[in-house]
Design an enzyme around this catalytic site. Structure first.
Site, short mmCIF file in Angstrom:
data_model
loop_
_atom_site.label_atom_id
_atom_site.label_comp_id
_atom_site.label_asym_id
_atom_site.label_seq_id
_atom_site.Cartn_x
_atom_site.Cartn_y
_atom_site.Cartn_z
N HIS A 1 0.92 -6.32 5.76
CA HIS A 1 1.24 -5.23 4.84
C HIS A 1 2.44 -4.42 5.36
O HIS A 1 3.37 -4.13 4.61
CB HIS A 1 0.04 -4.29 4.65
N HIS B 1 6.57 -3.29 3.72
CA HIS B 1 7.43 -2.10 3.82
C HIS B 1 8.84 -2.37 4.30
O HIS B 1 9.77 -1.67 3.90
CB HIS B 1 6.80 -1.07 4.77
N GLU C 1 4.24 3.01 -1.91
CA GLU C 1 3.16 2.01 -1.94
C GLU C 1 3.03 1.29 -3.28
O GLU C 1 2.79 0.09 -3.29
CB GLU C 1 1.81 2.66 -1.58
N SER D 1 2.42 -6.77 -1.15
CA SER D 1 1.60 -7.44 -0.15
C SER D 1 0.23 -7.85 -0.70
O SER D 1 -0.63 -8.29 0.04
CB SER D 1 1.45 -6.56 1.10
FE FE Z 1 1.65 1.00 3.45
#
Ligand code: FE
Ligand code: PHE
Length: 278
Positions: A131, A136, A177, A196
């Site tokens: 993730h 990111h 996010e 993700s």
């Molecule tokens: Fe995150």
């Protein structure tokens, strides 16, 4: 967060530094851990072609993330630093808010070292290296987004002092996010929590259930979120510049309005002024 059990032995044996960082010890990842990364990577890249934002896909390339195995910070950091001045550091688990914001404000992105198990391919609650790095880091190769993340760190420290972190945290949630962006080719995903996740990559763009609302900063700051379900509301930006520019204003008056008029929206709710996308 002291109640988290650390299952990764390479994490468990280390004493974090005062800034909570630890060593990645990349050589100590097992073959199976690298294989789990590859499995997740291949599955997501296949799904994200035509779904992820072009800037996200460009980031994968610029950082050579298609190489097999869990990325080695020693190779990814020089590339990322050269692009936008960001670097990734490893941490044992979620870090305290002030530590997290201080890292962001200094262009350091804290990532978990551990990788999920095969039983958790589809969902786990705490952020793992897949993730954090796959989700990111590609966007941190984009100069405007990179600036936004640093500004967010500075804003986080400020919100902590002002007691308004609950409002600011929603901005992170609905942009960093779970953000979507409108492009000439249609809606695309840039949020790390979506890119993700195999299920949410499809759901966020294709399902009829969630509402997709044009970006409105104050509306976001009034919107609750739930962490263990697919989102019921997504917010859509026109450009990363729009996001960056909207957050350059002084938030003190915004926080004051939010404190005076406590109107808030549940995850399913819509607001009268919402501009919805079809
Ligand atoms: Fe995150
Ligand atoms: N401008 C915000 C403030 O005054 C800081 C901020 C920037 C917050 C970018 C989030 C994102 O607090």
């Amino acid at each position: 967060m002291s109640d988290i059990t650390i299952h990764d032995p390479v994490v468990a044996r280390q004493t974090p530094r005062p800034d909570f960082s630890i060593d990645q010890c990349w050589d100590e990842y097992t073959a199976d851990e690298h294989a789990i990364w590859d499995l997740l990577y291949e599955r997501q890249v296949a799904l994200l072609e035509g779904r992820a934002a072009p800037e996200f896909l460009a980031g994968l390339d610029l950082l050579s993330l298609s190489q097999s195995g869990i990325p080695n910070l020693d190779s990814i950091n020089p590339a990322l630093k050269a692009l936008t001045g960001w670097e990734i550091i490893m941490v044992p688990h979620l870090v305290p808010d002030d530590v997290f914001f201080t890292h962001l404000a200094n262009r350091r992105f804290p990532a978990g070292r551990f990788i999920r198990s095969r039983e958790q391919l589809d969902y786990l609650q705490e952020p793992d290296v897949f993730h954090d790095i796959f989700g990111h880091v590609p966007m941190l190769a984009n100069p405007v987004f990179a600036d936004y993340m640093q500004a967010y760190g500075q804003g986080g420290l400020r919100a902590l002092n002002l007691g308004t972190l609950h409002n600011l945290a929603r901005l992170y949630w609905y942009t960093v996010e779970f953000g979507l962006i409108e492009t000439p080719d249609g809606l695309r995903i840039y949020g790390a929590g979506i890119v993700s996740s195999a299920g949410e990559s499809r759901y966020s763009l294709e399902d009829d259930e969630p509402q997709r609302i044009r970006f409105n900063m104050e509306r976001i700051m009034r919107t609750e979120y739930e962490i263990d379900i697919f989102q019921k509301s997504y917010f859509v930006i026109d450009s990363y510049e729009q996001l960056f520019d909207a957050t350059q204003q002084d938030f003190a008056p915004v926080y004051e309005r939010l404190t005076e008029d406590k109107t808030s929206f549940g995850t399913h709710e819509s607001a009268p002024q919402d501009r919805l996308l079809p």
